[in-house]
Enzyme design. Structure first.
Site, PDB file in Angstrom:
ATOM      1  N   SER A 485       0.788  -1.225   0.000  1.00 35.34           N
ATOM      2  CA  SER A 485       0.000   0.000   0.000  1.00 35.34           C
ATOM      3  C   SER A 485       0.823   1.278   0.000  1.00 35.34           C
ATOM      4  O   SER A 485       0.329   2.326  -0.401  1.00 35.34           O
ATOM      5  CB  SER A 485      -0.945   0.005   1.205  1.00 35.34           C
ATOM      6  OG  SER A 485      -0.213  -0.067   2.414  1.00 35.34           O
ATOM      7  N   HIS A 513      -5.334  -3.694  -2.578  1.00 30.99           N
ATOM      8  CA  HIS A 513      -4.896  -2.756  -3.622  1.00 30.99           C
ATOM      9  C   HIS A 513      -4.565  -3.457  -4.928  1.00 30.99           C
ATOM     10  O   HIS A 513      -3.909  -2.869  -5.792  1.00 30.99           O
ATOM     11  CB  HIS A 513      -3.677  -1.979  -3.128  1.00 30.99           C
ATOM     12  CG  HIS A 513      -3.962  -1.131  -1.930  1.00 30.99           C
ATOM     13  ND1 HIS A 513      -4.518   0.135  -2.007  1.00 30.99           N
ATOM     14  CD2 HIS A 513      -3.794  -1.375  -0.601  1.00 30.99           C
ATOM     15  CE1 HIS A 513      -4.666   0.633  -0.795  1.00 30.99           C
ATOM     16  NE2 HIS A 513      -4.238  -0.256   0.078  1.00 30.99           N
ATOM     17  N   LYS A 544     -12.364  -0.280  -2.154  1.00 33.49           N
ATOM     18  CA  LYS A 544     -11.362   0.430  -2.956  1.00 33.49           C
ATOM     19  C   LYS A 544     -11.814   0.448  -4.409  1.00 33.49           C
ATOM     20  O   LYS A 544     -12.655   1.254  -4.790  1.00 33.49           O
ATOM     21  CB  LYS A 544      -9.989  -0.176  -2.728  1.00 33.49           C
ATOM     22  CG  LYS A 544      -9.522   0.044  -1.280  1.00 33.49           C
ATOM     23  CD  LYS A 544      -8.183  -0.534  -0.991  1.00 33.49           C
ATOM     24  CE  LYS A 544      -7.675  -0.136   0.382  1.00 33.49           C
ATOM     25  NZ  LYS A 544      -8.557  -0.480   1.507  1.00 33.49           N
TER      26      LYS A 544
END
Length: 695
Positions: A485, A513, A544
């Site tokens: 990240s 991610h 996300k």
């Protein structure tokens, strides 16, 4: 625990086993597994040395046993601890000392040495603990002024400034400085080592607590020191980065706590023993400090340092502000998209985790609204009581198909997913092999599991294999971020999975991610590596790229069923709201049917890096997370503020999120950013960096 079993446990904490040979000065060195086998077969009881040292283990007849632990890092001894305990407490004491040494605040130890000696009752001296008083001041300088005042009351006013200056500059020494006020000379025989006070403990102290008890250990040390021949006073400050309390002690004043005596995070410490050679011989004082076995009795209970229990937090907040580490929230005044309103100003967003800009997609918002209208605002309970709906099961089915696994399980957040998975699958008999750059939720889940945690070098599969070989276990798991990240790099998944298979360990990746970000169609790390390898567990988030909220685990039916029954963050949480589930379902279907969103994101990442390089800015990343290293925390904040004033939000990331000295701008791109927007941003970043780094 039998002697043989105890030896085996200890040896596994080290990597070698050394046995003194019959030849004077000689020794054998064996690998840990061989040493364990020897212990098991022959019941070897007499010696253990190397990582762990002990003498006459099976022969002791005395009432007490002394343990000392020495921790060495980068070939420099940095810390030590001592215990004097009854023999029945040997096993928990060894375990507690080893655990403490393995998790020292100054970092990972290269070498840990635990020594054990017999103590006869006649060798012990009992001392009454010094009385305790606390003198908190608002600043370090304020506490040094209190120290200077007390030195004056001891008749040392003319020496106070010199002593305090010495005190603030003895960080390199392992032991204490012995200062003679009669001659103004230092009297340590070895001025690099200093005076090392060893044989001491508190009477009746617990033997199985692996946490450092600063208060108890400080009282014991202070009491021991001021009772040594010729010692007038002691000045002390811990080298623990997270402990800012120091003290001055004397028979006249007792133990006087001073806080703060240094800044939070400062790894420096130091001690000065103030001695008067007109009262005693130096060798007598040194012999007492280093050889006399002391138990301190009547320790007072620790009391709060401040009358106002909130004061310590106010002081820490002030220190964070001084160091440019204070955090505050920024208010968004519009929906999360590539442009947001901040304080009434239209601002280009280069900090959002909504990589595909789906949080503000009309179809996703409508799906959330429809789900709320059809299913209500709340789920009404946990999944195992009344909170399980068709929406939950539908989303889990589609997530499993998307990730190519047998089943999936929803959690309320990605954080709760990692905490729940690791704390459910692992216990005190497990070993968790964790990348040093893993997300905080992985770290917290590992800690909650009570498993042994072995941290390997970032994305270094050779180091990971070495750690696996050095850490035998009955069951274990290797866990890593898929996309890291803060740096944006990608796990070496083929090697990662291969090591798990080779050593029969579970493998788990956190794709928070990665989903929607890597892979030809945004399916994540497995797709990115051409479906050549698949970990046992894929953790992901809905909050996300999918623009909703929540986390999930995708794995085999066995693992998922186990998590349903064991993961506390799943069992004891009210399930997600229908609106969240509806939004996530819609976003997942968009990602599957419109892979161009992920492809546009990948194009933007490559284009933006090219723009930065053309502007002379150093940056590298294979993903949409692009770190631009600034270094200094204050400079990073100034650069970020400059960009915000120009209408671009790129946050400064600082310690403790990243290591000290590696503060950075963290750019998070969206698929909807245009080349024009990215080129302009790269130019402004370069200008701001040049402006503030030049200063």
């Amino acid at each position: 625990m039998t002697t043989t079993a105890m030896l085996a446990v200890l040896i596994l904490l080290s990597g070698t086993f050394k046995i003194p040979s019959p030849v004077a000065g000689g020794e054998f060195q064996l690998s840990a597994p061989i040493a364990v086998l020897i212990c098991a077969l022959f019941g070897f009881k007499r010696y253990i040395i190397a990582g762990i040292l002990a003498s006459t283990l099976g022969m002791m007849l005395g009432v007490h046993t002394i343990f000392s632990v020495i921790i060495q890092m980068s070939f420099r001894i940095v810390s030590g601890a001592e215990r004097i305990i009854p023999q029945q407490d040997i096993s928990p004491a060894i375990s507690a000392l080893a655990e403490r040494a393995l998790h020292h605040g100054l970092g990972r130890a290269d070498f840990i040495n635990i020594k054990m000696e017999e103590v006869l009752p006649s060798e012990l001296e009992y001392l009454d603990a010094l009385p305790v008083s606390t003198h908190p001041a608002d600043t370090i300088e304020g506490n040094l002024a209190i120290m200077r005042q007390i030195l004056g009351e001891l008749g040392l006013a003319d020496k106070a400034d010199e002593l305090i200056d010495l005190f603030r500059h003895v960080h390199h020494m392992r032991g204490a400085l012995l200062y003679d006020i009669a001659t103004g000379q230092r009297l340590e025989p070895d001025q690099e080592r200093g005076i090392r006070v060893t044989y001491m403990d508190a009477e009746g102290a617990s033997s199985n607590n692996s946490n450092k008890d600063h208060f108890r250990e400080a009282i014991v040390l202070a009491t021991n020191v001021v009772n040594a021949p010729g010692i007038i006073s002691e000045l002390c400050m811990s080298d623990d980065p997270d402990y800012v309390v120091g003290y001055i002690s004397s028979k006249q004043h007792g133990y006087v706590r001073l806080t703060p005596l240094k800044n939070m995070g400062d790894p420096h410490g130091g001690r000065i023993f103030i001695f008067d050679s007109r009262l005693a011989k130096a060798e007598d004082a040194i012999h007492y400090l280093e050889k006399q076995k002391v138990l301190v009795r009547g320790l007072p209970p620790e009391r709060p340092v401040n009358e106002n229990p909130q004061q310590i937090f106010a002081e820490e907040l002030a220190r964070l502000k001084e160091k440019s580490l204070y955090r505050s929230m920024r208010t968004m005044e519009s929906a999360q998209s590539k442009y947001v309103n901040i304080k009434g100003k239209k601002t280009l967003m280069l900090a959002s985790n909504s990589y595909l800009d789906l949080a503000n997609d009309a179809r996703v918002k409508q799906a959330a609204a429809n789900a709320a209208l059809a299913w209500g605002a709340c789920s009404g309970g946990s999944r195992l009581t009344t909170g399980n709906t068709l929406l939950h099961e539908e989303l889990e089915g589609e997530l499993a198909r998307f990730k190519g696994t047998e089943a999936a399980l929803l959690f309320n957040t990605g954080y709760m997913a990692n905490v729940g998975i690791l704390s459910a699958l692992c216990d005190s008999e497990s070993v968790i092999f964790s990348d040093e750059y893993n997300h905080a939720s992985i770290i917290d889940g590992a800690r909650l599991s009570k498993a042994r945690i072995v941290v390997y070098k970032h994305n270094d599969m050779q180091d990971l294999e070495a750690k696996i070989l050095a850490t035998p276990c009955r069951k274990g798991i290797i866990v890593s971020d898929a996309v890291f990240s803060m740096d944006g790099d990608i796990v070496d998944l083929p090697s990662f999975v291969a090591l798990g298979k080779k050593y029969h360990l579970l493998t788990m990746i956190d794709e928070a991610h990665a989903t929607g970000v890597i892979g030809a169609t945004g399916k994540g790390a497995v797709e990115h590596f051409g479906y050549s390898c698949t970990p046992d567990i894929i953790m992901g988030t809905l909050s996300k790229s999918l623009g909703a909220e929540g986390g999930f685990a995708a794995s085999s039916k066995v693992i998922i069923e186990y998590l349903k029954n064991k993961a506390r963050s799943f069992i004891f949480a009210t399930s997600q709201t229908p609106a969240t589930l509806g939004a996530a379902l819609a976003a997942l279907r968009i990602l599957e049917s419109e892979p161009q969103h992920a492809q546009a994101l990948q194009h933007n990442a490559n284009f933006f890096l090219d723009c930065l390089h053309k502007e002379g800015v150093q940056a590298q990343s294979p993903t949409a997370i692009i770190p631009i290293i600034i270094g200094d925390e204050s400079t990073a904040l100034k650069v970020a503020d400059e960009l915000l004033s120009a209408g671009i939000l790129v946050p400064a990331i600082r310690y403790p999120t990243v290591a000290k000295g590696t503060a950075r701008l963290r750019v998070a791109l969206m698929s909807s950013h245009t080349e024009e927007e990215l080129a302009r941003t790269a130019k402004l970043i370069a200008e701001a960096i040049k402006k503030y780094q030049a200063l």
